[in-house]
Scaffold this motif. Structure first.
Motif, PDB file in Angstrom:
ATOM      1  N   ALA A 122      35.142  20.844   9.129  1.00 52.70           N
ATOM      2  CA  ALA A 122      35.156  20.167   7.824  1.00 52.70           C
ATOM      3  C   ALA A 122      36.585  19.930   7.366  1.00 52.70           C
ATOM      4  N   PHE A 123      37.441  20.931   7.553  1.00 51.57           N
ATOM      5  CA  PHE A 123      38.849  20.809   7.159  1.00 51.57           C
ATOM      6  C   PHE A 123      39.549  19.721   7.970  1.00 51.57           C
ATOM      7  N   THR A 124      39.337  19.732   9.273  1.00 54.60           N
ATOM      8  CA  THR A 124      39.944  18.723  10.147  1.00 54.60           C
ATOM      9  C   THR A 124      39.451  17.322   9.786  1.00 54.60           C
ATOM     10  N   ALA A 125      38.198  17.177   9.511  1.00 56.86           N
ATOM     11  CA  ALA A 125      37.637  15.880   9.144  1.00 56.86           C
ATOM     12  C   ALA A 125      38.231  15.385   7.841  1.00 56.86           C
ATOM     13  N   SER A 126      38.412  16.297   6.877  1.00 52.34           N
ATOM     14  CA  SER A 126      38.999  15.864   5.600  1.00 52.34           C
ATOM     15  C   SER A 126      40.449  15.443   5.784  1.00 52.34           C
ATOM     16  N   LEU A 127      41.196  16.148   6.644  1.00 48.62           N
ATOM     17  CA  LEU A 127      42.578  15.751   6.932  1.00 48.62           C
ATOM     18  C   LEU A 127      42.633  14.382   7.609  1.00 48.62           C
ATOM     19  N   LEU A 128      41.789  14.191   8.592  1.00 51.36           N
ATOM     20  CA  LEU A 128      41.758  12.909   9.296  1.00 51.36           C
ATOM     21  C   LEU A 128      41.349  11.779   8.364  1.00 51.36           C
ATOM     22  N   SER A 129      40.410  12.056   7.523  1.00 55.52           N
ATOM     23  CA  SER A 129      39.930  11.039   6.593  1.00 55.52           C
ATOM     24  C   SER A 129      41.036  10.650   5.623  1.00 55.52           C
ATOM     25  N   ALA A 130      41.731  11.634   5.089  1.00 55.61           N
ATOM     26  CA  ALA A 130      42.807  11.354   4.133  1.00 55.61           C
ATOM     27  C   ALA A 130      43.941  10.604   4.816  1.00 55.61           C
ATOM     28  N   GLY A 131      44.340  11.041   5.992  1.00 56.14           N
ATOM     29  CA  GLY A 131      45.439  10.385   6.712  1.00 56.14           C
ATOM     30  C   GLY A 131      45.051   9.020   7.238  1.00 56.14           C
ATOM     31  N   THR A 132      43.845   8.896   7.719  1.00 55.87           N
ATOM     32  CA  THR A 132      43.405   7.641   8.310  1.00 55.87           C
ATOM     33  C   THR A 132      43.287   6.553   7.260  1.00 55.87           C
ATOM     34  N   SER A 133      42.767   6.894   6.107  1.00 54.50           N
ATOM     35  CA  SER A 133      42.579   5.856   5.101  1.00 54.50           C
ATOM     36  C   SER A 133      43.915   5.289   4.643  1.00 54.50           C
ATOM     37  N   THR A 134      44.928   6.117   4.496  1.00 55.66           N
ATOM     38  CA  THR A 134      46.246   5.643   4.072  1.00 55.66           C
ATOM     39  C   THR A 134      46.894   4.826   5.188  1.00 55.66           C
ATOM     40  N   VAL A 135      46.891   5.359   6.383  1.00 53.03           N
ATOM     41  CA  VAL A 135      47.501   4.663   7.517  1.00 53.03           C
ATOM     42  C   VAL A 135      46.743   3.370   7.803  1.00 53.03           C
ATOM     43  N   GLU A 136      45.427   3.471   7.779  1.00 51.83           N
ATOM     44  CA  GLU A 136      44.612   2.293   8.055  1.00 51.83           C
ATOM     45  C   GLU A 136      44.855   1.218   7.008  1.00 51.83           C
ATOM     46  N   SER A 137      44.962   1.615   5.764  1.00 47.37           N
ATOM     47  CA  SER A 137      45.224   0.660   4.688  1.00 47.37           C
ATOM     48  C   SER A 137      46.573  -0.027   4.884  1.00 47.37           C
ATOM     49  N   ASP A 138      47.585   0.772   5.229  1.00 45.80           N
ATOM     50  CA  ASP A 138      48.916   0.210   5.480  1.00 45.80           C
ATOM     51  C   ASP A 138      48.887  -0.764   6.659  1.00 45.80           C
ATOM     52  N   LEU A 139      48.190  -0.370   7.719  1.00 44.07           N
ATOM     53  CA  LEU A 139      48.114  -1.231   8.904  1.00 44.07           C
ATOM     54  C   LEU A 139      47.379  -2.531   8.604  1.00 44.07           C
ATOM     55  N   LYS A 140      46.302  -2.434   7.840  1.00 45.95           N
ATOM     56  CA  LYS A 140      45.569  -3.645   7.480  1.00 45.95           C
ATOM     57  C   LYS A 140      46.428  -4.579   6.632  1.00 45.95           C
ATOM     58  N   THR A 141      47.191  -4.009   5.707  1.00 44.66           N
ATOM     59  CA  THR A 141      48.081  -4.817   4.873  1.00 44.66           C
ATOM     60  C   THR A 141      49.140  -5.497   5.734  1.00 44.66           C
ATOM     61  N   ARG A 142      49.726  -4.749   6.646  1.00 38.08           N
ATOM     62  CA  ARG A 142      50.749  -5.326   7.530  1.00 38.08           C
ATOM     63  C   ARG A 142      50.164  -6.404   8.429  1.00 38.08           C
ATOM     64  N   ALA A 143      48.981  -6.181   8.956  1.00 42.27           N
ATOM     65  CA  ALA A 143      48.330  -7.180   9.815  1.00 42.27           C
ATOM     66  C   ALA A 143      48.053  -8.458   9.026  1.00 42.27           C
ATOM     67  N   GLY A 144      47.604  -8.296   7.792  1.00 45.07           N
ATOM     68  CA  GLY A 144      47.377  -9.465   6.934  1.00 45.07           C
ATOM     69  C   GLY A 144      48.659 -10.231   6.678  1.00 45.07           C
ATOM     70  N   ASP A 145      49.727  -9.483   6.415  1.00 42.14           N
ATOM     71  CA  ASP A 145      51.038 -10.124   6.202  1.00 42.14           C
ATOM     72  C   ASP A 145      51.494 -10.865   7.456  1.00 42.14           C
ATOM     73  N   LEU A 146      51.303 -10.244   8.616  1.00 39.93           N
ATOM     74  CA  LEU A 146      51.696 -10.890   9.871  1.00 39.93           C
ATOM     75  C   LEU A 146      50.938 -12.200  10.080  1.00 39.93           C
ATOM     76  N   HIS A 147      49.651 -12.182   9.825  1.00 44.11           N
ATOM     77  CA  HIS A 147      48.858 -13.409   9.988  1.00 44.11           C
ATOM     78  C   HIS A 147      49.304 -14.479   8.992  1.00 44.11           C
ATOM     79  N   ALA A 148      49.557 -14.086   7.762  1.00 41.48           N
ATOM     80  CA  ALA A 148      50.024 -15.038   6.750  1.00 41.48           C
ATOM     81  C   ALA A 148      51.397 -15.585   7.128  1.00 41.48           C
ATOM     82  N   ASN A 149      52.261 -14.718   7.607  1.00 46.58           N
ATOM     83  CA  ASN A 149      53.600 -15.158   7.997  1.00 46.58           C
ATOM     84  C   ASN A 149      53.561 -16.053   9.229  1.00 46.58           C
ATOM     85  N   THR A 150      52.632 -15.801  10.120  1.00 46.88           N
ATOM     86  CA  THR A 150      52.503 -16.643  11.314  1.00 46.88           C
ATOM     87  C   THR A 150      52.181 -18.070  10.921  1.00 46.88           C
TER      88      THR A 150
END
Length: 136
Positions: A26-54
């Motif tokens: 449960a502890f590991t899952a909560s850590l992964l969930s917290a870290g993944t959502s932030t990293v995933e959000s950042d990556l999605k934002t960057r990917a969107g920016d890359l597509h827009a910039n392209t």
């Protein structure tokens, strides 16, 4: 007061192996969930920016190609103006050369006519010009 001992609190029951593994998961899952959502959000934002910039870069590339072609056409126009100017300068030089040659020829004719006029009084009796003193 003979040695009264302090009561020892009861020890909590030890967790079982299954409970420990469950808590750890449960502890590991909560850590992964917290870290993944932030990293995933950042990556999605960057990917969107890359597509827009392209898309923006592609548009800029097309504009650049178009303007480069226009600049090439302008360069060709200016080259024609330069070539026409050079041709005009050459023609002016040719006219000047022709005028100088014509002037030399006219000077020769003028000198020849002056010599003829000077010798005009030296006409002998046969009516030929330039036979003064029996010389030609």
């Amino acid at each position: 007061m003979s040695g009264s001992a302090l009561p020892v609190p009861p020890t909590p029951p030890s967790p079982t192996h299954a409970q420990t593994a469950e808590a750890r998961a449960a502890f590991t899952a909560s850590l992964l969930s917290a870290g993944t959502s932030t990293v995933e959000s950042d990556l999605k934002t960057r990917a969107g920016d890359l597509h827009a910039n392209t898309a923006t870069i592609d548009k800029q590339e097309q504009t650049l190609l178009k303007e480069t072609k226009n600049l090439g056409r302008e360069g060709d126009k200016w080259q024609k103006v330069v070539d026409d100017g050079a041709r005009g300068v050459k023609e002016t030089g040719d006219v000047q050369n022709w005028a100088e040659m014509l002037e030399r020829d006219l000077c020769v004719l003028e000198d020849t006519m002056a010599m003829v006029d000077e010798e005009g009084g030296n006409v002998n009796q046969a009516g030929t010009h330039g036979l003064a003193n029996g010389h030609r």
